[in-house]
Design a protein around this motif. Structure first.
Motif, PDB file in Angstrom:
ATOM      1  N   VAL A   1      91.103  16.784 -51.023  1.00 19.83           N
ATOM      2  CA  VAL A   1      90.692  16.101 -52.260  1.00 19.83           C
ATOM      3  C   VAL A   1      91.867  15.291 -52.782  1.00 19.83           C
ATOM      4  CG1 VAL A   1      90.021  16.472 -54.669  1.00 19.83           C
ATOM      5  CG2 VAL A   1      89.010  17.863 -52.870  1.00 19.83           C
ATOM      6  N   ARG A   2      91.580  14.075 -53.197  1.00 15.68           N
ATOM      7  CA  ARG A   2      92.584  13.222 -53.832  1.00 15.68           C
ATOM      8  C   ARG A   2      92.400  13.338 -55.345  1.00 15.68           C
ATOM      9  NH1 ARG A   2      95.563   9.041 -51.918  1.00 15.68           N
ATOM     10  NH2 ARG A   2      94.349   9.071 -50.007  1.00 15.68           N
ATOM     11  N   ALA A   3      93.455  13.758 -56.055  1.00 18.22           N
ATOM     12  CA  ALA A   3      93.420  13.883 -57.516  1.00 18.22           C
ATOM     13  C   ALA A   3      94.411  12.885 -58.111  1.00 18.22           C
ATOM     14  CB  ALA A   3      93.779  15.291 -57.944  1.00 18.22           C
ATOM     15  N   ARG A   4      93.951  12.141 -59.106  1.00 17.72           N
ATOM     16  CA  ARG A   4      94.777  11.109 -59.727  1.00 17.72           C
ATOM     17  C   ARG A   4      94.715  11.273 -61.248  1.00 17.72           C
ATOM     18  NH1 ARG A   4      92.202   6.713 -57.833  1.00 17.72           N
ATOM     19  NH2 ARG A   4      91.013   6.340 -59.721  1.00 17.72           N
ATOM     20  N   VAL A   5      95.868  11.382 -61.884  1.00 15.30           N
ATOM     21  CA  VAL A   5      95.938  11.426 -63.343  1.00 15.30           C
ATOM     22  C   VAL A   5      96.089  10.002 -63.849  1.00 15.30           C
ATOM     23  CG1 VAL A   5      97.288  12.181 -65.337  1.00 15.30           C
ATOM     24  CG2 VAL A   5      96.940  13.722 -63.436  1.00 15.30           C
ATOM     25  N   GLU A   6      95.279   9.664 -64.843  1.00 14.53           N
ATOM     26  CA  GLU A   6      95.366   8.354 -65.472  1.00 14.53           C
ATOM     27  C   GLU A   6      95.639   8.543 -66.958  1.00 14.53           C
ATOM     28  OE1 GLU A   6      92.395   5.823 -62.549  1.00 14.53           O
ATOM     29  OE2 GLU A   6      91.694   6.342 -64.560  1.00 14.53           O
ATOM     30  N   ILE A   7      96.438   7.643 -67.521  1.00 18.37           N
ATOM     31  CA  ILE A   7      96.767   7.693 -68.939  1.00 18.37           C
ATOM     32  C   ILE A   7      96.330   6.392 -69.585  1.00 18.37           C
ATOM     33  CG2 ILE A   7      98.677   9.313 -68.695  1.00 18.37           C
ATOM     34  CD1 ILE A   7     100.570   6.889 -68.726  1.00 18.37           C
ATOM     35  N   GLY A   8      96.014   6.451 -70.881  1.00 20.79           N
ATOM     36  CA  GLY A   8      95.561   5.239 -71.538  1.00 20.79           C
ATOM     37  C   GLY A   8      95.731   5.281 -73.049  1.00 20.79           C
ATOM     38  N   PRO A   9      95.920   4.105 -73.649  1.00 21.84           N
ATOM     39  CA  PRO A   9      96.055   4.028 -75.101  1.00 21.84           C
ATOM     40  C   PRO A   9      94.707   4.026 -75.819  1.00 21.84           C
ATOM     41  CG  PRO A   9      96.381   1.869 -74.150  1.00 21.84           C
ATOM     42  CD  PRO A   9      96.180   2.822 -73.003  1.00 21.84           C
ATOM     43  N   THR A  10      93.657   3.602 -75.127  1.00 23.44           N
ATOM     44  CA  THR A  10      92.305   3.552 -75.697  1.00 23.44           C
ATOM     45  C   THR A  10      91.320   4.117 -74.673  1.00 23.44           C
ATOM     46  OG1 THR A  10      91.799   1.361 -74.812  1.00 23.44           O
ATOM     47  CG2 THR A  10      92.880   1.431 -76.974  1.00 23.44           C
ATOM     48  N   PRO A  11      90.113   4.478 -75.098  1.00 27.02           N
ATOM     49  CA  PRO A  11      89.137   5.027 -74.146  1.00 27.02           C
ATOM     50  C   PRO A  11      88.692   4.048 -73.052  1.00 27.02           C
ATOM     51  CG  PRO A  11      88.523   5.566 -76.397  1.00 27.02           C
ATOM     52  CD  PRO A  11      89.661   4.613 -76.485  1.00 27.02           C
ATOM     53  N   ASN A  12      88.990   2.766 -73.197  1.00 32.21           N
ATOM     54  CA  ASN A  12      88.549   1.764 -72.213  1.00 32.21           C
ATOM     55  C   ASN A  12      89.644   1.308 -71.254  1.00 32.21           C
ATOM     56  OD1 ASN A  12      86.026   1.783 -73.439  1.00 32.21           O
ATOM     57  ND2 ASN A  12      86.660   0.245 -74.927  1.00 32.21           N
ATOM     58  N   ASN A  13      90.897   1.607 -71.542  1.00 29.96           N
ATOM     59  CA  ASN A  13      92.012   1.114 -70.734  1.00 29.96           C
ATOM     60  C   ASN A  13      92.850   2.270 -70.213  1.00 29.96           C
ATOM     61  OD1 ASN A  13      91.394  -1.616 -71.403  1.00 29.96           O
ATOM     62  ND2 ASN A  13      92.336  -1.278 -73.396  1.00 29.96           N
TER      63      ASN A  13
ATOM     64  N   ALA B   1      95.650   3.563 -66.942  1.00 33.68           N
ATOM     65  CA  ALA B   1      96.562   3.194 -65.857  1.00 33.68           C
ATOM     66  C   ALA B   1      96.861   4.442 -65.033  1.00 33.68           C
ATOM     67  CB  ALA B   1      97.859   2.631 -66.427  1.00 33.68           C
ATOM     68  N   GLN B   2      97.093   4.262 -63.741  1.00 36.78           N
ATOM     69  CA  GLN B   2      97.402   5.389 -62.858  1.00 36.78           C
ATOM     70  C   GLN B   2      98.786   5.941 -63.178  1.00 36.78           C
ATOM     71  OE1 GLN B   2      96.789   4.690 -58.693  1.00 36.78           O
ATOM     72  NE2 GLN B   2      98.150   6.353 -58.105  1.00 36.78           N
ATOM     73  N   ASP B   3      98.890   7.274 -63.188  1.00 34.79           N
ATOM     74  CA  ASP B   3     100.179   7.917 -63.452  1.00 34.79           C
ATOM     75  C   ASP B   3     100.670   8.695 -62.234  1.00 34.79           C
ATOM     76  OD1 ASP B   3     102.338   8.648 -65.264  1.00 34.79           O
ATOM     77  OD2 ASP B   3     101.491  10.656 -65.171  1.00 34.79           O
ATOM     78  N   GLN B   4      99.956   9.726 -61.827  1.00 36.43           N
ATOM     79  CA  GLN B   4     100.333  10.572 -60.686  1.00 36.43           C
ATOM     80  C   GLN B   4      99.142  10.697 -59.741  1.00 36.43           C
ATOM     81  OE1 GLN B   4     103.436  11.245 -60.162  1.00 36.43           O
ATOM     82  NE2 GLN B   4     103.738  13.355 -60.764  1.00 36.43           N
ATOM     83  N   GLU B   5      99.426  10.912 -58.461  1.00 34.86           N
ATOM     84  CA  GLU B   5      98.364  11.129 -57.477  1.00 34.86           C
ATOM     85  C   GLU B   5      98.841  12.148 -56.446  1.00 34.86           C
ATOM     86  OE1 GLU B   5      95.170   8.540 -54.901  1.00 34.86           O
ATOM     87  OE2 GLU B   5      97.084   7.623 -55.417  1.00 34.86           O
ATOM     88  N   ILE B   6      97.963  13.114 -56.109  1.00 35.99           N
ATOM     89  CA  ILE B   6      98.298  14.112 -55.088  1.00 35.99           C
ATOM     90  C   ILE B   6      97.075  14.354 -54.204  1.00 35.99           C
ATOM     91  CG2 ILE B   6     100.044  15.294 -56.480  1.00 35.99           C
ATOM     92  CD1 ILE B   6      97.963  17.505 -56.989  1.00 35.99           C
ATOM     93  N   ILE B   7      97.324  14.909 -53.022  1.00 27.39           N
ATOM     94  CA  ILE B   7      96.271  15.333 -52.105  1.00 27.39           C
ATOM     95  C   ILE B   7      96.251  16.860 -52.112  1.00 27.39           C
ATOM     96  CG2 ILE B   7      95.437  15.306 -49.721  1.00 27.39           C
ATOM     97  CD1 ILE B   7      95.417  12.538 -50.948  1.00 27.39           C
ATOM     98  N   ILE B   8      95.064  17.437 -52.311  1.00 27.40           N
ATOM     99  CA  ILE B   8      94.920  18.887 -52.315  1.00 27.40           C
ATOM    100  C   ILE B   8      94.238  19.303 -51.023  1.00 27.40           C
ATOM    101  CG2 ILE B   8      93.921  20.872 -53.522  1.00 27.40           C
ATOM    102  CD1 ILE B   8      94.009  18.171 -55.727  1.00 27.40           C
ATOM    103  N   PRO B   9      94.942  20.021 -50.147  1.00 23.72           N
ATOM    104  CA  PRO B   9      94.351  20.466 -48.885  1.00 23.72           C
ATOM    105  C   PRO B   9      93.191  21.441 -49.131  1.00 23.72           C
ATOM    106  CG  PRO B   9      96.735  20.709 -48.857  1.00 23.72           C
ATOM    107  CD  PRO B   9      96.349  20.396 -50.251  1.00 23.72           C
ATOM    108  N   PRO B  10      92.327  21.642 -48.110  1.00 23.64           N
ATOM    109  CA  PRO B  10      91.207  22.580 -48.255  1.00 23.64           C
ATOM    110  C   PRO B  10      91.677  23.993 -48.605  1.00 23.64           C
ATOM    111  CG  PRO B  10      90.959  21.271 -46.258  1.00 23.64           C
ATOM    112  CD  PRO B  10      92.317  20.971 -46.811  1.00 23.64           C
ATOM    113  N   HIS B  11      90.915  24.654 -49.460  1.00 21.62           N
ATOM    114  CA  HIS B  11      91.131  26.053 -49.844  1.00 21.62           C
ATOM    115  C   HIS B  11      92.510  26.310 -50.452  1.00 21.62           C
ATOM    116  CE1 HIS B  11      87.368  26.826 -47.854  1.00 21.62           C
ATOM    117  NE2 HIS B  11      87.832  26.227 -46.767  1.00 21.62           N
ATOM    118  N   THR B  12      93.003  25.366 -51.258  1.00 20.87           N
ATOM    119  CA  THR B  12      94.286  25.548 -51.936  1.00 20.87           C
ATOM    120  C   THR B  12      94.158  25.130 -53.408  1.00 20.87           C
ATOM    121  OG1 THR B  12      95.060  23.357 -51.345  1.00 20.87           O
ATOM    122  CG2 THR B  12      95.694  25.147 -49.882  1.00 20.87           C
ATOM    123  N   THR B  13      95.174  25.496 -54.162  1.00 20.81           N
ATOM    124  CA  THR B  13      95.253  25.134 -55.575  1.00 20.81           C
ATOM    125  C   THR B  13      96.538  24.362 -55.801  1.00 20.81           C
ATOM    126  OG1 THR B  13      94.097  27.159 -56.205  1.00 20.81           O
ATOM    127  CG2 THR B  13      95.349  26.057 -57.928  1.00 20.81           C
TER     128      THR B  13
END
Length: 146
Positions: A83-95, A97-109
């Motif tokens: 699974v690809r997980a990406r955190v996005e941050i924004g000043p308003t609910p419509n805008n 920007a990408q902040d961090q991105e990681i890949i989560i292997p199967p059966h892990t946390t």
């Protein structure tokens, strides 16, 4: 009678602190104080259960992180596809920007923490293999001094 400066203190001479809605022995009044931990830190947690992911992006609801001290996401991958997980941050609910991105292997946390700050934060999830859907649990946990 409560002081205007501090809601957690009585006006009597000793200025004792109270836990919550107890009668002050000296003043004989009820103090309306919210319960806090000893350190004054509050903990909050939100749990998104069994989110099924495919090849398209799944966007979780945005969190208002403007008053939080520490916050992070934990993603538990229950499936057989990464699974690809990406955190996005924004000043308003419509805008956002990408902040961090990681890949989560199967059966892990894995935990993912934003490194930059803006008022709103959200998590975008997607299965690496579009033909093989996978299920995840997501936890948003935070601490605040208020």
């Amino acid at each position: 009678m409560r002081s205007n400066k501090s809601k957690s203190r009585c006006r009597h001479q000793r200025r004792k602190r109270h836990g919550h809605k107890k009668k002050c022995r000296t003043c004989k009044i009820r103090c309306k104080i919210k319960v806090r931990t000893r350190s004054g830190i509050r903990f909050k947690s939100k749990h998104y259960k069994k989110i099924v992911l495919s090849g398209s992006d799944t966007v979780l609801p945005s969190q208002d992180t403007s008053r939080l001290t520490v916050y992070s996401y934990a993603v538990v991958n229950h499936g057989d596809s990464p699974v690809r997980a990406r955190v996005e941050i924004g000043p308003t609910p419509n805008n956002f920007a990408q902040d961090q991105e990681i890949i989560i292997p199967p059966h892990t946390t894995k935990a993912i923490v934003p490194i930059r700050f803006l008022r709103l934060t959200r998590l975008v999830l997607n299965s690496e293999d579009p033909e093989q859907p996978t299920a995840v649990d997501v936890y948003f946990q935070s601490q605040t001094n208020r």
